[in-house]
Design a protein around this motif. Structure first.
Motif, PDB file in Angstrom:
ATOM      1  N   ASN A  21       0.763  -1.419  -0.036  1.00 44.10           N
ATOM      2  CA  ASN A  21      -0.043  -0.051  -0.035  1.00 44.10           C
ATOM      3  C   ASN A  21       0.914   1.514  -0.304  1.00 44.10           C
ATOM      4  O   ASN A  21       0.521   2.260  -0.513  1.00 44.10           O
ATOM      5  N   SER A  22       2.187   1.156   0.595  1.00 45.23           N
ATOM      6  CA  SER A  22       2.734   2.298   0.581  1.00 45.23           C
ATOM      7  C   SER A  22       3.101   2.908  -0.723  1.00 45.23           C
ATOM      8  O   SER A  22       3.619   4.123  -0.936  1.00 45.23           O
ATOM      9  N   TYR A  23       3.307   1.753  -1.770  1.00 46.14           N
ATOM     10  CA  TYR A  23       3.821   2.471  -3.011  1.00 46.14           C
ATOM     11  C   TYR A  23       2.699   3.189  -3.660  1.00 46.14           C
ATOM     12  O   TYR A  23       2.758   4.141  -4.556  1.00 46.14           O
ATOM     13  N   ALA A  24       1.508   3.074  -3.213  1.00 43.81           N
ATOM     14  CA  ALA A  24       0.344   3.919  -3.644  1.00 43.81           C
ATOM     15  C   ALA A  24       0.478   5.412  -3.410  1.00 43.81           C
ATOM     16  O   ALA A  24       0.350   6.379  -4.156  1.00 43.81           O
ATOM     17  N   TRP A  25       1.232   5.650  -2.345  1.00 41.88           N
ATOM     18  CA  TRP A  25       1.574   7.098  -1.838  1.00 41.88           C
ATOM     19  C   TRP A  25       2.675   7.795  -2.816  1.00 41.88           C
ATOM     20  O   TRP A  25       2.934   9.052  -2.685  1.00 41.88           O
ATOM     21  N   THR A  26       3.415   6.958  -3.466  1.00 38.97           N
ATOM     22  CA  THR A  26       4.292   7.364  -4.460  1.00 38.97           C
ATOM     23  C   THR A  26       3.719   7.991  -5.695  1.00 38.97           C
ATOM     24  O   THR A  26       4.705   8.389  -6.366  1.00 38.97           O
ATOM     25  N   ILE A  27       2.663   7.852  -5.771  1.00 37.76           N
ATOM     26  CA  ILE A  27       1.885   8.101  -7.175  1.00 37.76           C
ATOM     27  C   ILE A  27       0.564   9.102  -6.836  1.00 37.76           C
ATOM     28  O   ILE A  27       0.315   9.935  -7.416  1.00 37.76           O
ATOM     29  N   ALA A  28      -0.337   8.528  -5.632  1.00 39.32           N
ATOM     30  CA  ALA A  28      -1.344   9.352  -5.292  1.00 39.32           C
ATOM     31  C   ALA A  28      -1.176  10.728  -5.323  1.00 39.32           C
ATOM     32  O   ALA A  28      -0.107  11.134  -4.466  1.00 39.32           O
TER      33      ALA A  28
END
Length: 397
Positions: free
Chosen positions: A358-365
């Motif tokens: 889920n942490s990777y989503a915050w490098t995009i969102a």
């Protein structure tokens, strides 16, 4: 910290001690439980005057200064309360856009419903229009008193649960791409609307795709003038970033005990390599919180610069990945298994495999890390702008 702010902190702390939901992480193991908890928690906050401290003073609990909002969100993070994921788009994006662009009739119609629990989502991104939002294709044609809308929207947060949608559409192909956009308010119960949840790799369904087939939207549900959608959308996108990241950073700091527990459980309190990694992580989290605090201080003082929010966003997204990665490493083989997720549990749940993914989503969102670096380089460091396009020398020849 003034006496008044300290008094507020103690008031919030006492209120949370009496009203914060207990055992909510264990409860939220299904979408049904998540929806139930989110609705009940929002209603509790609205009743206590803590749901919309960022709204104008005429609304219950509104009119709080940025410094007061900071105290409130810090205490929510300290108490590990559920984040208001279901109503987030409603109370920030929808409300702020309506306050700035809505007519008196639109505000009277929609704002009270948000406080009563009406859920909004955002219909901006499309399969071929994400970072280049101005290239969107969803088409709206005016026919008398309505727009007929056809197209598809993607990555609409909580779209499958929402009642209304902030919809950006194309009404013209003439001139610059931005000039042909119009901003509409869509009733998701209207005929021709289909919302389909997107199943994510870690098991959540936080987003939806929306299909619009000859959907009728009254002209009275347009924000701004026709062709003014790009300007309205910029107001929507700038509505919440600073305080949200401040709260998220505080929640990550508050979850450091999960890493410490893993170190103790593994008997590695004296392992110099582990202690070094833990120390580096704690320092980076403290630095991220300090950056967020400085951002807020600059905003309060009227000294915020274009790009300051990007520094906070970039710092948070990178540190979050390091936090979840260290937890995954320390958890050993047990952490490698995919456990059932806590719906709406955030990124520091202790379910390390899900948290890490889920942490990777915050490098995009909210704008990818690459976009944030470009903004920082161009707007703060005055470096040359990235070319819009380039051609290989061989191709040019």
């Amino acid at each position: 910290m003034t006496d008044a702010l300290e008094t507020l902190r103690q008031d919030v702390r006492r209120w949370l001690a009496a009203h914060a939901p207990q055992g909510w992480r264990e409860y939220c193991t299904s979408n049904e439980a998540f929806l139930d908890l989110q609705r009940r928690w929002f209603a509790t906050l609205a009743g206590g005057g803590y749901a919309v401290p960022h709204w104008p003073a005429e609304w219950p609990g509104g009119g709080r200064s940025l410094a007061e909002q900071k105290v409130i969100y810090e205490e929510f993070a300290r108490a590990d309360t559920p984040r208001l994921l279901l109503s987030f788009m409603s109370t920030y994006h929808a409300a702020s856009t309506l306050f700035e662009w809505g007519s008196a009739a639109q505000q009277q119609r929609y704002i009270p419903r948000i406080l009563e629990g009406e859920i909004w989502c955002q219909g901006f991104s499309e399969p071929n229009a994400g970072s280049d939002l101005a290239s969107l294709k969803t088409r709206a044609e005016r026919q008398g008193d309505v727009y007929i809308v056809n197209g598809q929207k993607l990555w609409s947060t909580m779209g499958q649960f929402a009642d209304k949608c902030l919809l950006l559409v194309r009404t013209s192909n003439e001139g610059a791409k931005q000039a042909g956009l119009t901003y509409l308010l869509l009733d998701l119960k209207a005929r021709g609307v289909t919302a389909r949840p997107i199943h994510q790799i870690h098991g959540d369904e936080e987003f939806a795709e929306l299909f619009l087939d000859n959907v009728e939207i009254p002209v009275e549900d347009r924000l701004g003038a026709e062709g003014q959608g790009w300007a309205v959308a910029q107001s929507t996108l700038s509505s919440e970033r600073g305080l949200t990241l401040l709260e998220l950073s505080a929640r990550m700091r508050g979850a450091l005990w999960r890493i410490a527990d893993l170190i103790r459980a593994g008997g590695r309190e004296n392992d110099p390599g582990i202690l070094r990694d833990f120390g580096r992580l704690a320092t980076k989290i403290d630095a991220t919180c300090a950056i967020a605090d400085q951002f807020l201080a600059n905003r309060i003082a009227g000294e915020e610069r274009v790009g300051d929010a990007s520094i906070v966003k970039l710092s948070y997204s990178r540190t979050l990945r390091e936090f979840t990665l260290l937890g995954l490493r320390l958890g050993g083989m047990d952490a490698q298994y995919h456990e059932p997720i806590t719906f709406g549990g955030g990124m520091e749940t202790g379910n390390w495999m899900a948290d890490f993914m889920n942490s990777y989503a915050w490098t995009i969102a909210g704008g990818s890390d690459e976009v944030q670096r470009n903004i920082i380089a161009e707007r703060l460091l005055n470096m040359p702008r990235e070319p819009k396009s380039w051609t290989l020398a061989g191709d040019a020849a």
